[in-house]
Design an enzyme around this catalytic site. Structure first.
Site, PDB file in Angstrom:
ATOM      1  N   SER A 148       0.846  -1.193   0.000  1.00  0.00           N
ATOM      2  CA  SER A 148       0.000   0.000   0.000  1.00  0.00           C
ATOM      3  C   SER A 148       0.877   1.238   0.000  1.00  0.00           C
ATOM      4  O   SER A 148       1.965   1.239   0.602  1.00  0.00           O
ATOM      5  CB  SER A 148      -0.897   0.024   1.243  1.00  0.00           C
ATOM      6  OG  SER A 148      -1.618   1.241   1.317  1.00  0.00           O
ATOM      7  N   TYR A 185      -2.001  -0.151  10.240  1.00  0.00           N
ATOM      8  CA  TYR A 185      -2.112  -0.609   8.848  1.00  0.00           C
ATOM      9  C   TYR A 185      -0.862  -0.204   8.066  1.00  0.00           C
ATOM     10  O   TYR A 185      -0.267  -1.012   7.364  1.00  0.00           O
ATOM     11  CB  TYR A 185      -3.358  -0.012   8.197  1.00  0.00           C
ATOM     12  CG  TYR A 185      -3.537  -0.415   6.756  1.00  0.00           C
ATOM     13  CD1 TYR A 185      -3.994  -1.694   6.424  1.00  0.00           C
ATOM     14  CD2 TYR A 185      -3.237   0.467   5.714  1.00  0.00           C
ATOM     15  CE1 TYR A 185      -4.145  -2.077   5.098  1.00  0.00           C
ATOM     16  CE2 TYR A 185      -3.386   0.092   4.387  1.00  0.00           C
ATOM     17  CZ  TYR A 185      -3.843  -1.177   4.081  1.00  0.00           C
ATOM     18  OH  TYR A 185      -3.993  -1.558   2.773  1.00  0.00           O
TER      19      TYR A 185
END
Length: 267
Positions: free
Chosen positions: A129, A142
């Site tokens: 990501s 995250y």
């Protein structure tokens, strides 16, 4: 013979889009789901796999190899989101997301490497990501899981290169998928000192996902990587500003970049 691809988390979102696109390009594609029997009319093969269960991973990889005689490409796509102030987020939930986003992909890599070594060829693509390049407020855990996978990929890439195996990362920005529904959301506690800013940012995050790019862009990027003889270490897929944010982090002083983020998140 057509190349055989295994995509973890292939039942929905980016994984499904990538699998469907690659199937149409002539690849033999196997996606994974914890409960494939519950999914009807899927556009490509599904096998049972839970990235948090090593036996399940071994069984799925073995099943594909027994059916096809080889495994050419692994796309490590399965993952989950988590939001919340670090102080308010239960540590056991943080561990759960690390198990899914970091240790899970590592265990899948371990499972496919013996076959790829035997073939003297293979490609492993880890879906990370853009958030993994920076510590984002209320998404810190995250970010940390995806950043950890980026760094581990750099290491394993060097370790396996002599066996003819290539390893790379693809970092997506915001895409219009159902990831928000599968996130662990730390509750907005009434007595939390972060109540107002966390709620505002939670709303902002969901808006970004809902208005994100079409996952087909990830499919096209991965197809291009597959057709590259010597893949780069890192790829980023997203809108200009999302990718440019990584460049800014590299060139700006730390505190200047931090101020930009804080202004963006209204902190």
């Amino acid at each position: 013979m057509n190349k055989v691809i295994l995509i973890t988390g292939g039942s929905s979102g980016i994984g499904k889009s990538v699998g469907e696109f690659l199937s149409k390009k002539g690849f033999v594609v196997y996606g994974t789901s914890r409960n494939p029997d519950k999914i009807e009319n899927h556009p490509f093969n599904l096998v049972a796999l839970d990235v948090n269960n090593v036996e399940s991973i071994t069984n799925a990889v073995t099943e594909v190899i027994l059916k096809e005689g080889k495994l050419d490409i692994l796309i490590n796509n399965a993952g989950m989101g988590i939001t919340g102030p670090i102080e308010d987020t239960p540590t056991n939930e943080m561990r759960n997301v690390f198990d899914t986003n970091f240790f899970g992909p590592i265990d899948v890599i371990k499972a496919v490497l013996p076959q790829m070594r035997k073939q003297k060829s293979g490609l492993i693509i880890n879906v990370t990501s853009i958030a993994g390049y920076m510590g984002l407020p209320f998404r810190g855990i995250y970010s940390a899981t995806k950043g950890a996978l980026e760094i581990a990929t750099e290491a394993v890439r060097m370790e396996v290169k002599k066996f003819g195996i290539e390893v790379t990362n693809v970092a997506p920005g915001d895409f219009a998928t159902n990831i928000a529904s599968g996130r662990y959301h730390t509750p907005v506690f009434e007595n939390s000192p972060y109540k107002k800013t966390y709620q505002e940012n939670l709303d902002l995050m969901n808006t970004h996902v809902d208005s994100g790019s079409d996952p087909i862009e990830m499919a096209k990027a991965i197809y291009k990587i597959i057709n590259t003889s010597k893949p780069s270490i890192h790829y980023k897929v997203g809108d200009f500003m999302q990718k440019f944010s990584i460049v800014l982090k590299r060139i700006l002083p730390d505190k200047v970049y931090e101020k930009l983020l804080m202004d963006h998140y209204k902190l």
